[in-house]
Structures are given as structure tokens and as C-alpha cells.
Design an enzyme around this catalytic site. Structure first.
Site, PDB file in Angstrom:
ATOM      1  N   ARG A 204       0.811  -1.223   0.000  1.00 22.13           N
ATOM      2  CA  ARG A 204       0.000   0.000   0.000  1.00 22.13           C
ATOM      3  C   ARG A 204       0.844   1.272   0.000  1.00 22.13           C
ATOM      4  NH1 ARG A 204      -4.945  -1.261   4.332  1.00 22.13           N
ATOM      5  NH2 ARG A 204      -5.623  -3.183   3.349  1.00 22.13           N
ATOM      6  N   ASP A 274      14.926   0.155  -9.814  1.00 21.45           N
ATOM      7  CA  ASP A 274      16.293  -0.324  -9.552  1.00 21.45           C
ATOM      8  C   ASP A 274      16.151  -1.612  -8.755  1.00 21.45           C
ATOM      9  OD1 ASP A 274      18.879  -0.815  -8.883  1.00 21.45           O
ATOM     10  OD2 ASP A 274      19.299   1.180  -8.078  1.00 21.45           O
ATOM     11  N   ASP A 278      22.423  -3.265  -5.483  1.00 20.76           N
ATOM     12  CA  ASP A 278      23.893  -3.262  -5.544  1.00 20.76           C
ATOM     13  C   ASP A 278      24.548  -2.036  -4.926  1.00 20.76           C
ATOM     14  OD1 ASP A 278      23.250  -1.319  -7.368  1.00 20.76           O
ATOM     15  OD2 ASP A 278      24.588  -2.062  -8.945  1.00 20.76           O
TER      16      ASP A 278
END
Ligand SMILES: *[C@@H]1O[C@H](CO)[C@@H](O)[C@H](O)[C@H]1NC(C)=O
Ligand SMILES: *[C@@H]1O[C@H](CO)[C@@H](O)[C@H](O)[C@H]1NC(C)=O
Length: 373
Positions: A204, A274, A278
Site C-alpha cells: 500500500r 532499480d 547493488d
């Protein structure tokens, strides 16, 4: 002057687009920006951090037509939910020191209208024994704008807006919901979510069972992000220039969009995901929103101009300035998790589990402006 008025009139007459008025404050955006709150009403100065009584926040919000300012900073520990009146403005930015926060209970605008709230920290947490309440509740309210607020440790939702009409949540931090671990739930609408940072929630962010503008948001360490809950309802969504960033709790990065069925009509552009955790911001375009019906232009004409930043510029802007000012311990913690770009972040069951000071609520040093001067 005459010429100016004349050309303005011509502009208004000739442009066929609806203009969303901005009454709340300079720079206010979205459907809640028409709020006038208690601007021009009586100024009420909050002078203590008590739960109630003269000079308290509870007393300040108990009557309409008030422009509320603070002569005191620190946390107000609620013994029960505090109910706002209609037609009020809460100016948290006037508080001295570390600013003003509410802990241990729900701030409720339920059923009220025309409310402006800025620079207020609302952190319910487990000090509230009522797990059915939220950090901020605007159920069945209308014309409400929350701007530069910090909402955390909500148990039912961070922001509950079921039945709410004409609302904006802008430039705010909505972090670390506990209990159901949900961000915001909007039904009825329309609603605008602009420039917010959402950190470490199960789902939500928001649940949008209404027509929504969702622009320049950053969603970090989610299990599910933007959702319509496969509701069967038929809603329109402008989703523009947002950045979804997976974190340690993100099991399926593509759930940045979640339960978006074919009855949802979506204009999605400039969004990024993304997914690789990383430690660097290096996402890819993400504009396919579940099974939703694709709109080729926004359902709401103001949505394009609202998208001031690209998704990656929104990350910079939002991490720099979202939330209540000045930025405090809890918000700094939320922002630092997001800034790890995938390597740090936890979805919590209690504020205490954050390990922050003051039982996890973080410290807002109690200050009165008289002491400071
Ligand atoms: C919501 O805003 C629209 C556009 O300004 C207005 O026409 C409508 O009356 C508002 N609804 C409520 C319940 O305030
Ligand atoms: C939902 O919207 C679509 C597209 O506009 C329309 O074809 C459909 O009939 C609507 N469904 C409902 C239940 O209103």
C-alpha cells in the site's frame, strides 16, 4: 494592471484545461491544494507538550478556524487519539528546536474538511494499544493537504484515507509502518501523492481505489508498492517519474506495481525500477503497470506539469528535503536506509526494533522558544 487582468481572463477563458487552484500555501500541489484551512482564522499558540488542557495541541485543534503555531518543540505523548476540527492549519514549522512530533496515538481528521498540515511528525507506534488505528486518519474527510510531514510506526496504515475526497500528500516521509505494515489506503479520492519518500513497508504505497496522481515519489525497500488491490473498481492513475528501489526486504522487485488489474486505466511515463540491490542507483525504465489498460495521455491534465523532476532527479530532491523540517533522528535513519540503494533496510514490527533512541521514536529535544531566546 487592466491589461494584466484582461489577459489573465483571456487565459482562463481560452485554456480548456481545468486549473487546480493553489490556496493552501505557495507551492501547494494536487487535489488538496484548494484547502484554505484556518488561514486567516484565529492564531492559537501551542505552549506545552501536555496531552490536553489550555495551551495543548489537543485544545488547539478542538475548534475550527484556527491557524495553529507552536511555541514549544518536542514530542507530545497522546493518551488517546486526537481529533482535528475542520478549517484548521497546523504549522509545525513554527516549533523551535528539533520541531514538533506526536507519539503514542492517532491524529484523526476523520469526517472533517479543509485542513492543512505541514511539518508535523505523526508516529503512533506500539505505545498505542489500539492496533486498529493509524498514524494519520483522514477517513471520509475532504480537502486535506499534508505537506512536509513525517509519518511513521502506523499500525493499521500510515495514512488511512478511506472515503477521503480531494486530498494531497506531498513532500513527506512515510516510513516503517508496523502492525499491518502498510503505507496509505485511499478510497473515493481523487488523491495526489507528490514527492514522497516511502521506506520499508509491506504494501500500500499507496493502495489506490480512486483516481490518483502519483508523481516524483521514491519507494524504497518495499514488498509491494503502488497497488489498486485488484479491487474490481474502475479507476484512473497518472504514474509519472517515480523511482522504485528494491532493498533487502524486497522479494520481488516487479511488485513495485502490484495487483493492477485491467479495469485500472494508467498513464505511466518516466518511471524507473532499480532491482539489483547493488548499492548504486542504476535502475531501468519501468512503465508497464500490471494488466492495467494503457492511457496515452494523463487522465488529469495537471499531472504532466506536476512532474517537475525526472525519476533520478526526484531521488536527489526527495532524499534531500522530504519530511518534516528540521530532519530528525527517525527521518535521518529512513533516508540513510534509502541512500544505501539496496543494501540496508528492514520492515519492522515495532519502533523499538529500529534501535533508535527514546524507545525507537528518536529524540526531539523539548524546547520552548522562550528558553531558546
Ligand atoms: C473536490 O474538488 C472539486 C474541484 O475543485 C470540487 O468541484 C468538489 O466540490 C470538491 N469536493 C468536495 C467534497 O469538496
Ligand atoms: C471500466 O472502464 C473501461 C474502460 O473505460 C470500460 O470499458 C468498462 O466498462 C468499465 N467498467 C466498469 C465496471 O465500469
Amino acid at each position: 494592471m487592466f491589461q494584466f487582468v484582461w489577459s489573465l481572463a483571456a487565459y482562463v477563458l481560452l485554456s480548456c484545461q481545468p486549473i487546480i487552484a493553489q490556496n493552501a500555501f505557495p507551492g501547494a500541489v494536487g487535489f488538496g491544494a484548494i484547502a484554505t484551512g484556518g488561514n486567516g482564522g484565529t492564531t492559537y499558540m501551542v505552549t506545552n507538550l501536555d496531552d490536553g488542557g489550555p495551551g495543548s495541541f489537543r485544545d488547539a485543534v478542538s475548534e475550527s478556524n484556527r491557524n495553529i503555531v507552536f511555541d514549544v518543540g518536542g514530542y507530545i505523548l497522546l493518551k488517546s487519539a486526537v481529533s482535528l476540527s475542520s478549517d484548521i492549519t497546523i504549522n509545525g514549522q513554527t516549533a523551535p528546536g528539533d520541531g514538533i512530533g506526536i507519539m503514542g496515538g492517532e491524529v484523526s481528521a476523520s469526517g472533517q474538511s479543509n485542513i492543512i498540515i505541514r511539518n508535523l511528525r505523526m508516529r503512533q507506534g506500539t505505545l498505542d494499544s489500539d492496533t486498529g488505528k493509524s498514524a494519520f486518519n483522514m477517513g471520509s474527510a475532504s480537502t486535506v493537504i499534508l505537506d512536509h510531514c513525517s509519518v511513521a510506526y502506523g499500525q493499521w496504515d500510515s495514512v488511512d484515507a478511506v472515503g477521503a475526497i480531494n486530498i494531497t500528500v506531498s513532500n513527506s516521509i512515510i516510513a516503517f509502518p508496523i502492525g499491518q505494515q502498510f503505507g496509505a489506503h485511499v478510497e473515493t479520492g481523487p488523491s495526489t501523492f507528490y514527492g514522497n519518500l516511502w521506506v520499508s513497508a509491506h504494501n500500500r504505497q499507496p493502495l489506490s481505489k480512486d483516481d490518483t496522481q502519483y508523481v516524483n515519489n521514491v519507494v524504497y525497500n518495499y514488498q509491494a508498492g503502488y497497488t489498486s488491490g485488484n479491487t474490481g473498481g474502475n479507476f484512473s492513475h497518472d504514474i509519472i517519474n517515480n523511482y522504485f528501489i528494491a532493498g533487502p526486504s524486497t522479494t520481488s522487485p516487479s511488485d513495485g506495481y502490484y495487483q493492477m488489474d485491467s479495469e485500472q486505466s494508467v498513464y505511466a511515463a518516466g518511471n524507473y525500477l532499480d532491482s539489483n540491490k547493488d548499492g548504486a542507483l542504476n535502475g531501468a525504465a519501468a512503465n508497464v503497470v500490471g494488466d492495467s489498460t494503457v492511457l496515452s495521455s494523463p487522465w488529469e491534465s495537471s499531472s504532466e506539469s506536476l512532474a517537475k523532476y525526472s525519476a533520478s532527479d526526484a531521488v536527489t530532491a526527495v532524499l534531500n528535503s522530504a519530511g518534516a523540517s528540521p530532519r530528525d533522528e527517525v527521518d535521518t535513519f529512513a533516508v540513510s536506509a534509502a541512500k544505501s540503494f539496496g543494501t540496508s533496510g528492514t520492515i519492522y514490527e515495532s519502533q523499538a526494533d529500529t534501535g533508535l533512541s527514546n524507545g525507537g521514536y528518536g529524540t526531539l529535544t523539548s524546547t520552548s522558544s522562550k528558553e531558546r531566546r
